[in-house]
Design a protein around this motif. Structure first.
Motif, PDB file in Angstrom:
ATOM      1  N   THR A 191       0.838  -1.209   0.000  1.00 15.10           N
ATOM      2  CA  THR A 191       0.000   0.000   0.000  1.00 15.10           C
ATOM      3  C   THR A 191       0.871   1.256   0.000  1.00 15.10           C
ATOM      4  O   THR A 191       2.051   1.219   0.370  1.00 15.10           O
ATOM      5  CB  THR A 191      -0.894   0.068   1.255  1.00 15.10           C
ATOM      6  OG1 THR A 191      -0.053   0.257   2.405  1.00 15.10           O
ATOM      7  CG2 THR A 191      -1.728  -1.186   1.423  1.00 15.10           C
ATOM      8  N   GLY A 192       0.235   2.357  -0.382  1.00 17.87           N
ATOM      9  CA  GLY A 192       0.940   3.635  -0.381  1.00 17.87           C
ATOM     10  C   GLY A 192       1.423   3.996   1.016  1.00 17.87           C
ATOM     11  O   GLY A 192       2.534   4.494   1.210  1.00 17.87           O
ATOM     12  N   ALA A 193       0.569   3.748   2.010  1.00 15.09           N
ATOM     13  CA  ALA A 193       0.957   4.072   3.389  1.00 15.09           C
ATOM     14  C   ALA A 193       2.201   3.277   3.794  1.00 15.09           C
ATOM     15  O   ALA A 193       3.099   3.802   4.465  1.00 15.09           O
ATOM     16  CB  ALA A 193      -0.206   3.760   4.330  1.00 15.09           C
ATOM     17  N   GLY A 201      -1.577   8.699   3.988  1.00 14.61           N
ATOM     18  CA  GLY A 201      -2.040   7.358   4.314  1.00 14.61           C
ATOM     19  C   GLY A 201      -2.762   7.287   5.639  1.00 14.61           C
ATOM     20  O   GLY A 201      -2.991   8.316   6.300  1.00 14.61           O
ATOM     21  N   VAL A 227       2.636   8.549  -4.630  1.00 15.33           N
ATOM     22  CA  VAL A 227       1.681   7.432  -4.640  1.00 15.33           C
ATOM     23  C   VAL A 227       0.542   7.736  -5.627  1.00 15.33           C
ATOM     24  O   VAL A 227       0.091   6.855  -6.355  1.00 15.33           O
ATOM     25  CB  VAL A 227       1.142   7.185  -3.206  1.00 15.33           C
ATOM     26  CG1 VAL A 227      -0.064   6.261  -3.202  1.00 15.33           C
ATOM     27  CG2 VAL A 227       2.255   6.612  -2.326  1.00 15.33           C
TER      28      VAL A 227
HETATM   29  C1  PLP Z   1      -0.425  10.865  -2.049  1.00 11.15           C
HETATM   30  C2  PLP Z   1      -0.896   9.650  -1.326  1.00 11.15           C
HETATM   31  N1  PLP Z   1      -0.053   9.042  -0.475  1.00 11.15           N
HETATM   32  C3  PLP Z   1      -0.422   7.937   0.178  1.00 11.15           C
HETATM   33  C4  PLP Z   1      -1.672   7.399   0.029  1.00 11.15           C
HETATM   34  C5  PLP Z   1      -2.052   6.163   0.786  1.00 11.15           C
HETATM   35  O1  PLP Z   1      -2.073   5.077  -0.070  1.00 11.15           O
HETATM   36  P1  PLP Z   1      -2.831   3.735   0.393  1.00 11.15           P
HETATM   37  O2  PLP Z   1      -4.277   4.096   0.543  1.00 11.15           O
HETATM   38  O3  PLP Z   1      -2.561   2.756  -0.713  1.00 11.15           O
HETATM   39  O4  PLP Z   1      -2.207   3.325   1.675  1.00 11.15           O
HETATM   40  C6  PLP Z   1      -2.578   8.004  -0.845  1.00 11.15           C
HETATM   41  C7  PLP Z   1      -3.935   7.461  -1.013  1.00 11.15           C
HETATM   42  O5  PLP Z   1      -4.844   8.102  -1.471  1.00 11.15           O
HETATM   43  C8  PLP Z   1      -2.181   9.161  -1.548  1.00 11.15           C
HETATM   44  O6  PLP Z   1      -3.010   9.789  -2.374  1.00 11.15           O
END
Ligand code: PLP
Length: 396
Positions: free
Chosen positions: A106-108, A139, A224
Motif C-alpha cells: 500500500t501507499g501508506a 495514508g 503514490v
Molecule cells: C499521495 C498519497 N499518499 C499515500 C496514500 C495512501 O495510499 P494507500 O491508501 O494505498 O495506503 C494516498 C492514497 O490516497 C495518496 O493519495
C-alpha cells in the motif's frame, strides 16, 4: 436471481467495519473506463479506483500476469529472493534513476518506509522532525496519519506519532522558518491529490531541495498518486525539475492490484537486516503484475497518452466553464480538478451518478478527475456530455 445494489448494500453494512459513507451501489464487473453495477447499469468511471486503474478495469495484461505467476510461484516469503520482484526493482530503478527499491502493498506502507529511512538517517545527528504540508495526504497508518496535514484529523487516535510539523503548501517563507538542525526530512506530494489537486511550484520544489541540502535533510516526494504516468510523465518530479532523495509509489503501479514501492539512492539505503520488511513485501505476484503494468504502459505509450488525454479533458472543462461558472481548472495529465461556484461538490457527484458518470469531490467545492490512462477520445466526449447534463440537473 443475483442480488441487487440495495441487497448488497444491506448485506455489506451489517459486516464491513464502519468508517466510509457509500451509496447503495455495488459494482460487479468492469472493462476499460466502464463499470457495471449489480442492477445491470453501466457507468463511465472518472474516479478510476482513486487514481489506481491505469490500464482500465479488468485489464487482460494484469489477468495474464496474475494467472501465470499464481500458477508458477504465488509466495515464498521475503526471506528469499524471487525473480519477478528483482526484475520489477530493476525496471523501476531504470525508469526513475534510483538504485534501491523496497516493494510493499500500500501507499501508506511505502511512506512508512520513507519515514523510517529518514528517521534512521537523522538518528546519526539527533534529527527527527519531518516537515510535511497542510492538506497533504500520506495514508492511514498512525505515522502516515500523523504526517497527513488534514485539519479534520488533528484530534484523532491520539497521541499522534510525534515529530511531524506542517507548513502551508507553496509557502517558501514558512518552509524556511520550519527548517532547523532537528529536521531529518521534508515530505510532500508534487501535486496534493486528496487536498484537491494543488500543484507545488517549481520555485518551491527548488527551494525545498536547496534547504534539504543545506540542513542535511532528505527530500521525500510522495508520488503514490502522481507517479506512474498519472500526471503526464512517469514521475511528477521530472516536471518539477527537482530530484528527491526518496520517492514513494503506489496506486497505478499495480493498476488495481495492491502494490507500492519506496525508492532511494544506494547511499541513503541505511536499512540493516530487520529494519524494514513484512510478510508480503517483495511479493512475487504483485511484482509480476507491476512488471506487466509497466510493459503495457510502454506498449500503449500511456505516459504520452496521459498528457494528450489530459489536454482534451481540460478543453472540455474550459468549454463548460463560462456557462456553469467552473473555476480554477487545474492539474496535469489525467489528474485534473475544477472548483464549483458553491460548496456543492457532493451534490454534483450525486447528479453525475444519476447520469451514469462517477466523479469524486475531495473538498466541498472541488471535483477531481482521475480516469484510467486508457481513457478514449469517445469517453472524454461522453464525459463532457454527462457532466453538462449533471450540471444542468443540479442547477434545476
Ligand atoms: C499521495 C498519497 N499518499 C499515500 C496514500 C495512501 O495510499 P494507500 O491508501 O494505498 O495506503 C494516498 C492514497 O490516497 C495518496 O493519495
Amino acid at each position: 436471481m443475483s442480488p441487487s445494489n440495495a441487497q448488497w448494500a444491506q448485506a455489506g453494512s451489517s459486516v464491513w467495519m464502519g468508517g466510509a459513507k457509500r451509496p447503495d451501489l455495488c459494482f460487479v464487473a468492469g472493462s476499460g473506463s466502464r463499470l457495471r453495477d449489480a442492477d445491470g447499469r453501466e457507468y463511465l468511471d472518472f474516479v478510476g479506483g482513486w487514481a489506481v486503474c491505469a490500464l482500465g478495469h479488468s485489464p487482460a495484461a494484469v489477468a495474464r500476469a496474475l494467472g501465470g505467476q499464481a500458477s508458477t510461484l504465488l509466495h515464498c516469503s521475503p526471506g528469499y529472493w524471487n525473480p519477478p520482484a528483482i526484475a520489477l526493482a530493476q525496471k523501476l530503478s531504470s525508469l526513475s534513476g534510483f538504485g534501491r527499491v523496497f516493494l510493499g502493498c500500500t501507499g501508506a506502507e511505502a511512506n512508512e518506509c520513507a519515514i523510517k529511512l529518514a528517521r534512521k538517517r537523522g538518528a546519526a545527528t539527533g534529527a527527527w522532525k519531518i516537515v510535511a504540508t497542510l492538506d497533504g495526504f500520506h495514508g492511514r497508518t498512525l505515522a502516515t496519519m500523523s504526517a497527513t496535514g488534514k485539519p479534520a484529523w488533528q484530534g484523532l487516535f491520539g497521541p499522534k506519532v510525534p515529530g511531524f510539523v506542517h507548513v502551508p503548501p507553496n509557502d517558501i517563507g514558512a518552509l524556511e522558518a520550519a527548517m532547523d538542525k532537528d529536521v531529518c526530512a521534508v515530505l510532500f506530494e508534487p501535486v496534493q491529490g486528496e487536498g484537491g489537486v494543488v500543484p507545488f511550484s517549481v520555485e518551491y520544489a527548488a527551494k525545498a531541495r536547496e534547504l534539504c541540502d543545506k540542513h542535511g535533510a532528505l527530500l521525500v516526494f510522495d508520488e503514490v498518486q502522481t507517479g506512474m504516468g498519472r500526471c503526464g510523465s512517469w514521475f511528477a518530479f521530472q516536471d518539477l525539475g527537482v530530484r528527491p532523495d526518496v520517492l514513494t509509489l503506489g496506486k497505478g503501479l499495480g493498476a488495481g492490484y495492491p502494490l507500492s514501492a519506496c525508492l532511494t539512492d544506494a547511499k541513503f539505503d541505511l536499512f540493516e537486516p530487520g529494519d524494514q520488511g513484512g510478510t508480503f513485501t517483495y511479493h512475487p505476484l504483485g511484482a509480476a503484475v507491476g512488471l506487466a503494468v509497466i510493459q503495457e504502459m510502454e506498449r500503449l505509450d500511456l505516459v504520452a497518452r496521459s498528457k494528450s488525454a489530459g489536454l482534451a479533458l481540460r478543453a472540455k472543462l474550459e468549454a463548460l466553464a463560462p456557462e456553469f461558472g467552473l473555476r480554477d481548472i487545474r492539474g496535469s495529465g489525467l489528474l485534473q480538478a475544477f472548483d464549483l461556484p458553491d460548496p456543492t461538490g457532493q451534490e454534483l457527484v450525486a447528479a453525475a451518478l444519476r447520469e451514469g458518470l462517477l466523479l469524486n469531490s475531495p473538498r466541498p467545492s472541488s471535483i477531481r478527475l482521475m480516469p484510467p490512462l486508457v481513457v478514449t477520445d469517445g469517453d472524454i466526449e461522453e464525459f463532457g456530455q454527462k457532466l453538462k447534463h449533471a450540471l444542468i440537473a443540479m442547477a434545476a
